[in-house]
Motif scaffolding. Structure first.
Motif, PDB file in Angstrom:
ATOM      1  N   SER A  63      38.654  49.312  58.035  1.00 55.32           N
ATOM      2  CA  SER A  63      37.841  48.186  57.572  1.00 55.32           C
ATOM      3  C   SER A  63      37.197  48.457  56.221  1.00 55.32           C
ATOM      4  CB  SER A  63      36.754  47.879  58.609  1.00 55.32           C
ATOM      5  OG  SER A  63      35.918  49.007  58.806  1.00 55.32           O
ATOM      6  N   LYS A  64      37.297  49.683  55.727  1.00 51.67           N
ATOM      7  CA  LYS A  64      36.773  50.011  54.402  1.00 51.67           C
ATOM      8  C   LYS A  64      37.741  49.591  53.292  1.00 51.67           C
ATOM      9  CE  LYS A  64      33.975  53.902  56.032  1.00 51.67           C
ATOM     10  NZ  LYS A  64      33.702  55.357  55.908  1.00 51.67           N
ATOM     11  N   MET A  65      38.826  48.930  53.705  1.00 47.57           N
ATOM     12  CA  MET A  65      39.824  48.423  52.749  1.00 47.57           C
ATOM     13  C   MET A  65      40.358  49.543  51.855  1.00 47.57           C
ATOM     14  SD  MET A  65      38.079  44.764  51.744  1.00 47.57           S
ATOM     15  CE  MET A  65      36.453  45.471  51.515  1.00 47.57           C
ATOM     16  N   ASN A  66      40.789  50.611  52.496  1.00 49.64           N
ATOM     17  CA  ASN A  66      41.294  51.762  51.758  1.00 49.64           C
ATOM     18  C   ASN A  66      42.791  51.651  51.467  1.00 49.64           C
ATOM     19  OD1 ASN A  66      41.774  52.013  54.543  1.00 49.64           O
ATOM     20  ND2 ASN A  66      41.885  54.246  54.454  1.00 49.64           N
ATOM     21  N   TYR A  67      43.309  50.423  51.483  1.00 53.65           N
ATOM     22  CA  TYR A  67      44.713  50.228  51.124  1.00 53.65           C
ATOM     23  C   TYR A  67      44.864  50.311  49.603  1.00 53.65           C
ATOM     24  CZ  TYR A  67      42.620  45.506  51.467  1.00 53.65           C
ATOM     25  OH  TYR A  67      41.776  44.426  51.402  1.00 53.65           O
ATOM     26  N   PRO A  68      46.025  50.743  49.104  1.00 59.57           N
ATOM     27  CA  PRO A  68      46.181  51.014  47.675  1.00 59.57           C
ATOM     28  C   PRO A  68      46.192  49.779  46.784  1.00 59.57           C
ATOM     29  CG  PRO A  68      48.258  51.367  48.837  1.00 59.57           C
ATOM     30  CD  PRO A  68      47.211  51.174  49.878  1.00 59.57           C
ATOM     31  N   TRP A  69      46.308  48.572  47.367  1.00 60.47           N
ATOM     32  CA  TRP A  69      46.287  47.339  46.561  1.00 60.47           C
ATOM     33  C   TRP A  69      44.900  46.693  46.541  1.00 60.47           C
ATOM     34  CZ3 TRP A  69      49.853  48.431  50.363  1.00 60.47           C
ATOM     35  CH2 TRP A  69      49.527  48.029  51.659  1.00 60.47           C
ATOM     36  N   LYS A  70      43.881  47.481  46.854  1.00 55.18           N
ATOM     37  CA  LYS A  70      42.522  46.935  46.899  1.00 55.18           C
ATOM     38  C   LYS A  70      42.133  46.299  45.569  1.00 55.18           C
ATOM     39  CE  LYS A  70      37.719  48.140  47.906  1.00 55.18           C
ATOM     40  NZ  LYS A  70      36.785  49.199  48.349  1.00 55.18           N
ATOM     41  N   LYS A  71      42.578  46.880  44.479  1.00 62.14           N
ATOM     42  CA  LYS A  71      42.261  46.357  43.151  1.00 62.14           C
ATOM     43  C   LYS A  71      42.704  44.901  43.002  1.00 62.14           C
ATOM     44  CE  LYS A  71      43.378  47.165  38.260  1.00 62.14           C
ATOM     45  NZ  LYS A  71      44.084  48.059  37.308  1.00 62.14           N
ATOM     46  N   TYR A  72      43.763  44.522  43.729  1.00 62.47           N
ATOM     47  CA  TYR A  72      44.338  43.184  43.611  1.00 62.47           C
ATOM     48  C   TYR A  72      43.996  42.307  44.810  1.00 62.47           C
ATOM     49  CZ  TYR A  72      46.999  45.602  40.049  1.00 62.47           C
ATOM     50  OH  TYR A  72      47.350  46.335  38.951  1.00 62.47           O
ATOM     51  N   ARG A  73      43.073  42.772  45.632  1.00 60.75           N
ATOM     52  CA  ARG A  73      42.770  42.106  46.895  1.00 60.75           C
ATOM     53  C   ARG A  73      42.513  40.606  46.736  1.00 60.75           C
ATOM     54  NH1 ARG A  73      37.936  41.110  49.633  1.00 60.75           N
ATOM     55  NH2 ARG A  73      36.724  42.236  48.074  1.00 60.75           N
ATOM     56  N   LYS A  74      41.741  40.227  45.768  1.00 61.27           N
ATOM     57  CA  LYS A  74      41.387  38.816  45.602  1.00 61.27           C
ATOM     58  C   LYS A  74      42.410  38.036  44.776  1.00 61.27           C
ATOM     59  CE  LYS A  74      36.430  39.356  46.288  1.00 61.27           C
ATOM     60  NZ  LYS A  74      35.068  39.084  45.755  1.00 61.27           N
ATOM     61  N   LYS A  75      43.405  38.749  44.259  1.00 58.87           N
ATOM     62  CA  LYS A  75      44.438  38.080  43.469  1.00 58.87           C
ATOM     63  C   LYS A  75      45.713  37.831  44.282  1.00 58.87           C
ATOM     64  CE  LYS A  75      42.891  40.005  39.056  1.00 58.87           C
ATOM     65  NZ  LYS A  75      43.288  40.787  37.862  1.00 58.87           N
ATOM     66  N   ILE A  76      45.827  38.510  45.415  1.00 58.84           N
ATOM     67  CA  ILE A  76      47.025  38.369  46.244  1.00 58.84           C
ATOM     68  C   ILE A  76      47.037  37.000  46.913  1.00 58.84           C
ATOM     69  CG2 ILE A  76      48.236  39.222  48.287  1.00 58.84           C
ATOM     70  CD1 ILE A  76      47.141  42.007  47.601  1.00 58.84           C
TER      71      ILE A  76
END
Length: 360
Positions: A63-76
């Motif tokens: 739940s800490k959103m430690n996935y590698p695409w976090k930088k693009y989370r709101k753009k996906i």
């Protein structure tokens, strides 16, 4: 002094394109990025689309959103799952709030599991669950914007874990085919706009009281004597029995084409709720005798579409009959709805009216 030297060294390494000791194998460039998300799974991002490729299971995240695409989370905005991915990892797209579409590459996909909270708090509006999936994890679509869920109707079992669709306030109709064998605790709780739930497996395990908690608008549709009816009565939930009263054959005629004859027909079946449309089929019979005792030909087809209010389902079929003797002979046609339950054909009503057609 040592700290300053390390920072200087790191800056030099990055400036000449070398990987730093702290590099996570992710390559960023403009609005594109890629990397690994499992032992043999890969990811890539470009212009609003996240693609999961490679093979095997995705890595599980938290739940800490430690996935590698976090930088693009709101753009996906869209996610494409590759053919050979077998599991969507836990929390894989958690809180990707602008994600509206989860798609699968083609019909030969291999995904078997959608992980815990994988798509929770997303903007996904509709999802067609692949036929290979046998488990939808805890909270997988919880608090998402999902409005439509399509489950496959093959013979494989499908387990819905606890809170799988919890708090999906835009969800209005849900239809469980026979393959849904168990529905977990609170799976559809707090779906306050849920109005119709169709459970067509007579033995679906409904163990928990709060599966539909706070869903005051909901009516459960199922067969008389089913676990769905027992569950509804036990917890004082609204229940309506599914009933197929009759089928009406509206029209039937032959079209000659290339030496063969195509049977074209339209039929209607009232009182089959639209939510179970995918589970119903038609048996079609054609004969030179009105009592269907001679030169009998049979075919099977499926319901084609439903009226907006779910009161009528329509079937349209073009069937090539490989029989030259059709020409010049009067034939009789009738239809009957049925569905498959645990490998057996269960009929919904008696035969329809008979329509007379000419082979000319």
């Amino acid at each position: 002094m040592k700290k300053g030297f390390l920072l200087l060294l790191l800056a030099i390494l990055l400036s000449i394109g070398m990987k730093s000791p702290f590099h996570d194998n992710t390559v960023y460039a403009a609005e594109k990025a890629s990397g690994k998300c499992g032992s043999n799974a890969k990811w890539s991002y470009s212009n609003g689309t996240l693609t999961i490729s490679g093979k095997g299971a995705m890595k599980n995240y938290t739940s800490k959103m430690n996935y590698p695409w976090k930088k693009y989370r709101k753009k996906i905005k869209g996610v494409l799952i590759g053919t050979n991915i077998t599991k969507i990892g836990n929390y894989a797209f958690y809180k990707c709030s602008n994600l509206t579409a989860l798609n699968f590459e083609d019909v030969s996909y291999k995904v078997k599991e959608i992980g815990n909270y994988a798509c929770s708090y997303t903007g996904i509006k509709a999802i067609a669950i692949p036929s290979t999936v046998n488990k939808i994890g805890k909270g997988a679509f919880a608090s998402s914007k999902i409005k439509t869920v399509l489950f496959p109707s093959d013979n494989r079992t499908l387990l819905l874990e606890e809170k799988a669709f919890y708090n999906c306030k835009k969800l209005q109709t849900i239809s469980f085919p026979d393959r849904v064998s168990s529905i977990g605790k609170g799976a559809f709780a707090n779906c306050t706009n849920l109005k119709k739930t169709y459970i067509t497996n007579r033995k679906t395990l409904l163990k928990y009281k709060n599966i539909f908690q706070n869903d005051s608008k909901n009516t459960i549709y199922g067969y008389s004597g089913s676990t769905a009816e027992t569950y509804a009565k036990k917890y004082k939930l609204k229940f309506t029995a599914i009933n197929v009263e009759e089928s009406v054959l509206l029209d039937a005629y032959y079209l000659a084409e290339g030496g063969y004859f195509i049977l074209h027909l339209d039929a209607v079946t009232p009182n089959v709720p639209s939510g179970v449309i995918g589970g119903w089929n038609f048996l079609v019979q054609c004969s030179t005798k009105k009592d269907f005792s001679k030169n009998l030909m049979q075919a099977e087809t499926f319901l084609y579409y439903s009226s907006d209010d779910g009161s009528y389902n329509y079937m349209h079929m073009d069937k090539v009959w490989y029989r030259n003797e059709i020409k010049g002979k009067t034939h009789y046609v009738r239809v009957r709805p049925f569905r498959m339950e645990q490998g057996k054909r269960v009929y919904g009503s008696d035969w329809s009216n008979v329509v007379t057609i000419s082979g000319n």
